[in-house]
Scaffold this motif. Sequence first.
Motif, PDB file in Angstrom:
ATOM      1  N   VAL A 245       0.878  -1.140  -0.105  1.00 19.20           N
ATOM      2  CA  VAL A 245       0.047   0.016   0.329  1.00 19.20           C
ATOM      3  C   VAL A 245       0.935   1.146   0.093  1.00 19.20           C
ATOM      4  N   THR A 246       1.943   1.151   0.780  1.00 19.63           N
ATOM      5  CA  THR A 246       2.901   2.454   0.758  1.00 19.63           C
ATOM      6  C   THR A 246       3.509   2.496  -0.550  1.00 19.63           C
ATOM      7  N   ASP A 247       3.813   1.490  -1.334  1.00 20.66           N
ATOM      8  CA  ASP A 247       4.399   1.517  -2.424  1.00 20.66           C
ATOM      9  C   ASP A 247       3.357   2.243  -3.697  1.00 20.66           C
ATOM     10  N   LEU A 248       2.037   1.884  -3.381  1.00 22.91           N
ATOM     11  CA  LEU A 248       1.196   2.382  -4.279  1.00 22.91           C
ATOM     12  C   LEU A 248       0.840   3.729  -3.880  1.00 22.91           C
ATOM     13  N   CYS A 249       0.657   4.155  -2.629  1.00 21.49           N
ATOM     14  CA  CYS A 249       0.306   5.712  -2.477  1.00 21.49           C
ATOM     15  C   CYS A 249       1.768   6.461  -3.191  1.00 21.49           C
TER      16      CYS A 249
ATOM     17  N   ARG B 247      -8.793   5.788  -5.591  1.00 20.72           N
ATOM     18  CA  ARG B 247      -9.759   5.133  -5.156  1.00 20.72           C
ATOM     19  C   ARG B 247      -9.617   3.793  -4.904  1.00 20.72           C
ATOM     20  N   THR B 248      -8.883   3.108  -5.832  1.00 23.80           N
ATOM     21  CA  THR B 248      -8.441   1.702  -5.756  1.00 23.80           C
ATOM     22  C   THR B 248      -7.410   1.344  -4.479  1.00 23.80           C
ATOM     23  N   ILE B 249      -6.584   2.322  -4.252  1.00 22.45           N
ATOM     24  CA  ILE B 249      -5.701   2.243  -3.008  1.00 22.45           C
ATOM     25  C   ILE B 249      -6.490   2.161  -1.896  1.00 22.45           C
ATOM     26  N   GLY B 250      -7.445   3.367  -1.890  1.00 22.74           N
ATOM     27  CA  GLY B 250      -8.322   3.337  -0.670  1.00 22.74           C
ATOM     28  C   GLY B 250      -9.310   1.965  -0.509  1.00 22.74           C
ATOM     29  N   ASP B 251      -9.571   1.373  -1.607  1.00 19.51           N
ATOM     30  CA  ASP B 251     -10.281   0.023  -1.392  1.00 19.51           C
ATOM     31  C   ASP B 251      -9.331  -0.973  -0.627  1.00 19.51           C
ATOM     32  N   HIS B 252      -7.987  -0.932  -1.120  1.00 16.76           N
ATOM     33  CA  HIS B 252      -6.995  -1.813  -0.540  1.00 16.76           C
ATOM     34  C   HIS B 252      -6.913  -1.580   1.036  1.00 16.76           C
ATOM     35  N   ILE B 253      -6.672  -0.291   1.255  1.00 13.25           N
ATOM     36  CA  ILE B 253      -6.355  -0.012   2.476  1.00 13.25           C
ATOM     37  C   ILE B 253      -7.726  -0.425   3.660  1.00 13.25           C
ATOM     38  N   GLN B 254      -9.195  -0.141   2.936  1.00 15.25           N
ATOM     39  CA  GLN B 254     -10.273  -0.325   3.875  1.00 15.25           C
ATOM     40  C   GLN B 254     -10.582  -1.921   4.236  1.00 15.25           C
ATOM     41  N   PHE B 255     -10.177  -2.660   2.848  1.00 16.34           N
ATOM     42  CA  PHE B 255     -10.185  -4.103   3.071  1.00 16.34           C
ATOM     43  C   PHE B 255      -9.288  -4.674   3.966  1.00 16.34           C
ATOM     44  N   CYS B 256      -8.198  -4.192   4.268  1.00 15.88           N
ATOM     45  CA  CYS B 256      -7.136  -4.475   5.260  1.00 15.88           C
ATOM     46  C   CYS B 256      -7.709  -4.142   6.681  1.00 15.88           C
ATOM     47  N   TYR B 257      -8.301  -2.791   6.801  1.00 16.47           N
ATOM     48  CA  TYR B 257      -8.925  -2.372   8.144  1.00 16.47           C
ATOM     49  C   TYR B 257     -10.133  -3.280   8.270  1.00 16.47           C
TER      50      TYR B 257
ATOM     51  N   MET C 219     -10.748   7.915   1.295  1.00 18.25           N
ATOM     52  CA  MET C 219     -11.205   6.611   2.142  1.00 18.25           C
ATOM     53  C   MET C 219     -12.235   7.225   2.940  1.00 18.25           C
ATOM     54  N   LYS C 220     -12.274   8.215   3.715  1.00 14.95           N
ATOM     55  CA  LYS C 220     -13.288   8.613   4.602  1.00 14.95           C
ATOM     56  C   LYS C 220     -14.643   8.992   3.922  1.00 14.95           C
ATOM     57  N   ILE C 221     -14.365   9.234   2.558  1.00 15.87           N
ATOM     58  CA  ILE C 221     -15.794   9.394   2.013  1.00 15.87           C
ATOM     59  C   ILE C 221     -16.378   7.964   1.244  1.00 15.87           C
ATOM     60  N   GLN C 222     -15.681   7.044   1.628  1.00 12.28           N
ATOM     61  CA  GLN C 222     -16.129   5.885   0.889  1.00 12.28           C
ATOM     62  C   GLN C 222     -16.802   5.181   2.048  1.00 12.28           C
ATOM     63  N   ARG C 223     -17.684   4.158   1.578  1.00 11.79           N
ATOM     64  CA  ARG C 223     -18.389   3.171   2.495  1.00 11.79           C
ATOM     65  C   ARG C 223     -17.318   2.439   3.454  1.00 11.79           C
ATOM     66  N   GLY C 224     -17.757   2.430   4.705  1.00  6.22           N
ATOM     67  CA  GLY C 224     -16.833   1.929   5.865  1.00  6.22           C
ATOM     68  C   GLY C 224     -16.060   3.085   6.517  1.00  6.22           C
ATOM     69  N   GLY C 225     -16.469   4.225   6.221  1.00  6.73           N
ATOM     70  CA  GLY C 225     -15.764   5.556   6.807  1.00  6.73           C
ATOM     71  C   GLY C 225     -16.195   5.314   8.393  1.00  6.73           C
TER      72      GLY C 225
END
Length: 331
Positions: free
Chosen positions: A234-238, A256-266, A299-305
Amino acid sequence: MKDKILSVVIPAYNMEKYLDECIGSITRSEFIDSIEIIVVNDGSKDDTSRIAHNWELRFPQSVRVVDKENGGHGSAINLGARICVGKYFKILDADDWFDSTELDRLIKALDGSETDCVVCDYVQVFEASSTSCVFDCVSEFESGSEIPLTDYVSKRNLRLHSVTYKTECYRNANITVREKCFFDDAEYCLYAYAAVKNVVCYPFNVYQYRLQREGQSVSPQGFLKHLDDHKEVVTDLCEFSKSVQVEKTVKESIIRTIGDHIQFCYGFIAKYGNKEQLKSIKLFNKKIKTEYPEVYKNMKIQRGGRVLKLLSFGNYGLLKLIRKLFIKNCA
């Protein structure tokens, strides 16, 4: 050797149980003479190498085996992309397989194609329940018509199981994914956003993606075991999102896709993690907020915020509530 339309790169580590099925699904193709199969034996300790070399003896014009020291899934992708000779190339993990009939349809389409990337549907095969379903990647687009990448990524993401890259396009971009690390497939897909300009979609169910196999990195146990790998990717992608020069729509899709990966992790931590993993994610969340504000804002505005907000408190006593919210958000 006959000119190859498609190179299939198979990263293989201790895959003796699955490799015959994997390679056999390709050699049954009507167009096997137009296919190159590169099996990258990544330092396996079982019979993977012997099985692969047996296939090489049977199909010397199509199968190549590379035995190397263990470097991880990403190292096999990097090597395969570097040495393959096909006009197009595709990754096939050794525990998965192709539908041979659907593969024939893909070869016919690739034969006359010059597009940068071909996208197909794929099939998720659930081993434990013996069920399967098609993962739709193309229904919103006209089959066989070339479209700009911007049109595709405004609605969908490129996925390892769906993409077939034009070798010249991928190679000229000097793409290298992280080695000795899990979850490198995210880099394999997102880094290509800087190279691919156009896409053609086909409703071919070529890739058969095995799920629920014990030991998979996408299982809850596998994910938690390799949590640090996920954070590194994720850091690489950011970092990639900060430096890449692409059209606005593509940049937005990357973020948006990076945010998806992070929230999947969370979500995994919320559902399965322990106190130490929650602390780790709290620190990682601060890093994303500080160093990559564009990603964090998205990430904050996506579902899962709400899950993200609770994680920021870092209170392990909130974990049960986080889990309830995660399940509700993902329902």
